[in-house]
Structures are given as C-alpha cells and as structure tokens.
Design a protein around this motif. Structure first.
Motif, PDB file in Angstrom:
ATOM      1  N   ALA A 117       1.050  -1.246   0.145  1.00 37.10           N
ATOM      2  CA  ALA A 117       0.316   0.149   0.265  1.00 37.10           C
ATOM      3  C   ALA A 117       0.700   0.725  -0.443  1.00 37.10           C
ATOM      4  O   ALA A 117       1.882   0.927   0.659  1.00 37.10           O
ATOM      5  CB  ALA A 117      -0.953  -0.239   1.533  1.00 37.10           C
ATOM      6  N   ALA A 118       0.595   2.180  -0.666  1.00 38.30           N
ATOM      7  CA  ALA A 118       0.903   3.703  -0.130  1.00 38.30           C
ATOM      8  C   ALA A 118       0.588   4.040   1.168  1.00 38.30           C
ATOM      9  O   ALA A 118      -0.616   4.442   0.940  1.00 38.30           O
ATOM     10  CB  ALA A 118       0.823   4.834  -1.641  1.00 38.30           C
ATOM     11  N   VAL A 119       1.288   3.977   1.554  1.00 39.78           N
ATOM     12  CA  VAL A 119       0.900   5.142   3.118  1.00 39.78           C
ATOM     13  C   VAL A 119       1.402   6.741   3.034  1.00 39.78           C
ATOM     14  O   VAL A 119       2.915   6.150   2.578  1.00 39.78           O
ATOM     15  CB  VAL A 119       2.576   4.437   4.345  1.00 39.78           C
ATOM     16  CG1 VAL A 119       1.204   2.937   4.397  1.00 39.78           C
ATOM     17  CG2 VAL A 119       3.286   4.093   4.346  1.00 39.78           C
ATOM     18  N   PRO A 120       0.983   7.222   3.645  1.00 45.70           N
ATOM     19  CA  PRO A 120       1.236   8.529   4.213  1.00 45.70           C
ATOM     20  C   PRO A 120       3.078   8.624   5.156  1.00 45.70           C
ATOM     21  O   PRO A 120       2.336   8.136   6.278  1.00 45.70           O
ATOM     22  CB  PRO A 120       0.345   9.620   4.987  1.00 45.70           C
ATOM     23  CG  PRO A 120      -0.358   8.397   5.460  1.00 45.70           C
ATOM     24  CD  PRO A 120      -0.006   7.266   4.367  1.00 45.70           C
ATOM     25  N   ASP A 121       3.058  10.167   4.855  1.00 47.28           N
ATOM     26  CA  ASP A 121       4.364  10.119   5.781  1.00 47.28           C
ATOM     27  C   ASP A 121       4.445  11.550   6.265  1.00 47.28           C
ATOM     28  O   ASP A 121       4.766  11.873   5.814  1.00 47.28           O
ATOM     29  CB  ASP A 121       5.655   9.827   5.034  1.00 47.28           C
ATOM     30  CG  ASP A 121       7.392   9.354   6.005  1.00 47.28           C
ATOM     31  OD1 ASP A 121       7.105   9.700   6.535  1.00 47.28           O
ATOM     32  OD2 ASP A 121       8.164   9.754   5.072  1.00 47.28           O
ATOM     33  N   PRO A 122       3.915  11.684   6.935  1.00 43.65           N
ATOM     34  CA  PRO A 122       3.490  13.115   6.929  1.00 43.65           C
ATOM     35  C   PRO A 122       4.180  13.915   7.834  1.00 43.65           C
ATOM     36  O   PRO A 122       5.050  15.476   7.336  1.00 43.65           O
ATOM     37  CB  PRO A 122       2.213  14.038   7.708  1.00 43.65           C
ATOM     38  CG  PRO A 122       1.819  12.146   8.647  1.00 43.65           C
ATOM     39  CD  PRO A 122       2.623  11.165   7.585  1.00 43.65           C
ATOM     40  N   THR A 123       6.050  13.311   8.637  1.00 41.65           N
ATOM     41  CA  THR A 123       6.852  14.031   8.780  1.00 41.65           C
ATOM     42  C   THR A 123       8.036  13.804   7.370  1.00 41.65           C
ATOM     43  O   THR A 123       9.462  14.720   7.556  1.00 41.65           O
ATOM     44  CB  THR A 123       7.336  13.260  10.297  1.00 41.65           C
ATOM     45  OG1 THR A 123       7.339  11.803   9.900  1.00 41.65           O
ATOM     46  CG2 THR A 123       6.361  13.656  11.597  1.00 41.65           C
ATOM     47  N   ALA A 124       7.715  12.766   7.146  1.00 41.10           N
ATOM     48  CA  ALA A 124       8.671  12.877   5.810  1.00 41.10           C
ATOM     49  C   ALA A 124      10.127  12.467   6.094  1.00 41.10           C
ATOM     50  O   ALA A 124      11.413  12.871   5.853  1.00 41.10           O
ATOM     51  CB  ALA A 124       8.692  14.917   4.913  1.00 41.10           C
ATOM     52  N   THR A 125      10.388  11.858   7.572  1.00 37.91           N
ATOM     53  CA  THR A 125      11.184  11.074   8.010  1.00 37.91           C
ATOM     54  C   THR A 125      11.428   9.303   7.402  1.00 37.91           C
ATOM     55  O   THR A 125      12.265   8.789   8.242  1.00 37.91           O
ATOM     56  CB  THR A 125      11.506  10.974   9.218  1.00 37.91           C
ATOM     57  OG1 THR A 125      10.335  10.494   9.709  1.00 37.91           O
ATOM     58  CG2 THR A 125      10.856  12.486   9.712  1.00 37.91           C
ATOM     59  N   ALA A 126      10.546   8.787   6.665  1.00 34.09           N
ATOM     60  CA  ALA A 126      10.542   7.761   6.451  1.00 34.09           C
ATOM     61  C   ALA A 126      11.451   6.621   5.529  1.00 34.09           C
ATOM     62  O   ALA A 126      11.804   7.464   4.457  1.00 34.09           O
ATOM     63  CB  ALA A 126       9.308   6.465   5.750  1.00 34.09           C
ATOM     64  N   PRO A 127      12.267   5.782   5.683  1.00 34.59           N
ATOM     65  CA  PRO A 127      13.147   5.403   4.821  1.00 34.59           C
ATOM     66  C   PRO A 127      12.495   5.168   3.161  1.00 34.59           C
ATOM     67  O   PRO A 127      11.044   4.727   3.271  1.00 34.59           O
ATOM     68  CB  PRO A 127      13.800   4.349   5.252  1.00 34.59           C
ATOM     69  CG  PRO A 127      13.281   3.886   5.768  1.00 34.59           C
ATOM     70  CD  PRO A 127      12.064   4.544   6.837  1.00 34.59           C
ATOM     71  N   GLY A 128      13.326   5.113   2.634  1.00 37.12           N
ATOM     72  CA  GLY A 128      13.040   4.604   1.090  1.00 37.12           C
ATOM     73  C   GLY A 128      12.185   5.828   0.528  1.00 37.12           C
ATOM     74  O   GLY A 128      12.292   6.511   0.203  1.00 37.12           O
ATOM     75  N   ARG A 129      11.994   5.112  -0.928  1.00 35.78           N
ATOM     76  CA  ARG A 129      11.426   6.231  -2.176  1.00 35.78           C
ATOM     77  C   ARG A 129      10.190   6.710  -1.826  1.00 35.78           C
ATOM     78  O   ARG A 129       9.032   6.500  -1.198  1.00 35.78           O
ATOM     79  CB  ARG A 129      11.565   5.250  -3.320  1.00 35.78           C
ATOM     80  CG  ARG A 129      11.026   5.841  -4.687  1.00 35.78           C
ATOM     81  CD  ARG A 129      11.236   4.787  -5.976  1.00 35.78           C
ATOM     82  NE  ARG A 129      10.941   6.188  -6.931  1.00 35.78           N
ATOM     83  CZ  ARG A 129      11.907   6.914  -7.901  1.00 35.78           C
ATOM     84  NH1 ARG A 129      13.163   7.101  -7.015  1.00 35.78           N
ATOM     85  NH2 ARG A 129      11.436   7.529  -8.626  1.00 35.78           N
ATOM     86  N   GLY A 130      10.465   7.900  -2.525  1.00 34.50           N
ATOM     87  CA  GLY A 130       8.726   8.802  -1.682  1.00 34.50           C
ATOM     88  C   GLY A 130       8.150   9.125  -3.584  1.00 34.50           C
ATOM     89  O   GLY A 130       9.011   9.741  -4.350  1.00 34.50           O
ATOM     90  N   ALA A 131       7.085   9.475  -3.391  1.00 31.97           N
ATOM     91  CA  ALA A 131       6.452  10.307  -3.846  1.00 31.97           C
ATOM     92  C   ALA A 131       5.909  11.227  -3.306  1.00 31.97           C
ATOM     93  O   ALA A 131       5.165  11.182  -2.242  1.00 31.97           O
ATOM     94  CB  ALA A 131       5.603   9.352  -4.778  1.00 31.97           C
ATOM     95  N   HIS A 132       5.772  11.996  -3.693  1.00 33.83           N
ATOM     96  CA  HIS A 132       4.794  13.790  -3.320  1.00 33.83           C
ATOM     97  C   HIS A 132       3.685  14.325  -3.848  1.00 33.83           C
ATOM     98  O   HIS A 132       3.445  13.239  -5.535  1.00 33.83           O
ATOM     99  CB  HIS A 132       5.490  14.922  -3.080  1.00 33.83           C
ATOM    100  CG  HIS A 132       6.741  14.437  -2.601  1.00 33.83           C
ATOM    101  ND1 HIS A 132       8.391  14.235  -3.253  1.00 33.83           N
ATOM    102  CD2 HIS A 132       7.088  15.520  -1.296  1.00 33.83           C
ATOM    103  CE1 HIS A 132       8.851  14.099  -2.392  1.00 33.83           C
ATOM    104  NE2 HIS A 132       8.558  14.073  -1.257  1.00 33.83           N
TER     105      HIS A 132
END
Length: 100
Positions: A39-54
């Motif tokens: 699943a795509a999970v929200p990362d509001p603090t932008a601290t999770a490791p790995g590739r991200g989308a915005h």
C-alpha cells in the motif's frame, strides 16, 4: 558578508503533476496496509526511509493519482498497490481541519 538564502526544494505532485515546494506536499511511501498487502502510506513527517512520492494534501489530487495509477509508478512497485491508507489520512485531516 551574508550567505545567500536557500530555496525550498521543489517536487512534483503525482496527482495534478504541478510543481510545488516540498513543504506544501504530503510525502507518500511504499509500505503495507492493516492486512499486510502492499500500500501507499502517508509520511507526513517525511522521515520514513525509502523512495517517496509527493501529493498535494487534497482529495482532488488524490483522486487524480488513483485514477492514473500514479502511486505504483512513482514508488516503483510492480504489483498492484492500494492507495486506501492515503485516502483515509486525507479524509481524517480534512475532517479535523473543518471541525477546528
């Protein structure tokens, strides 16, 4: 001598494809939902490791991203990826903001 101001990083929303400052967008990462499926999970603090989308934190951009299947492409996940956790997060954030 003064140092030059640093410009905010710019990212592209996977929904509407418009560019915006990173701080204005919600970061989304690949993870798993409550049932263990991709699943795509929200990362509001932008601290999770790995590739991200915005994504702009709006239901309109979320709907566009889901319709275009943009989360799987942006996160480079080959199997079907659920975007429900992001939709749930956006719903809770917008309902909390409207109550305040």
């Amino acid at each position: 001598m003064t140092s030059p101001q640093r410009a905010d990083p710019v990212r592209t929303c996977v929904g509407c494809r418009k560019r915006a400052a990173k701080r204005e967008l919600l970061r989304v990462t690949a993870g798993s939902d409550a049932h263990g499926r991709a699943a795509a999970v929200p990362d509001p603090t932008a601290t999770a490791p790995g590739r991200g989308a915005h994504l702009h934190p709006s239901v309109a951009c979320y709907d566009l991203a889901v319709r275009r299947k943009a989360f799987g492409r942006a996160l480079r996940v080959s199997t079907g990826i659920s975007a429900a956790p992001v939709g749930d997060y956006l719903t809770s954030v917008t309902s909390t903001a409207s109550e305040a």
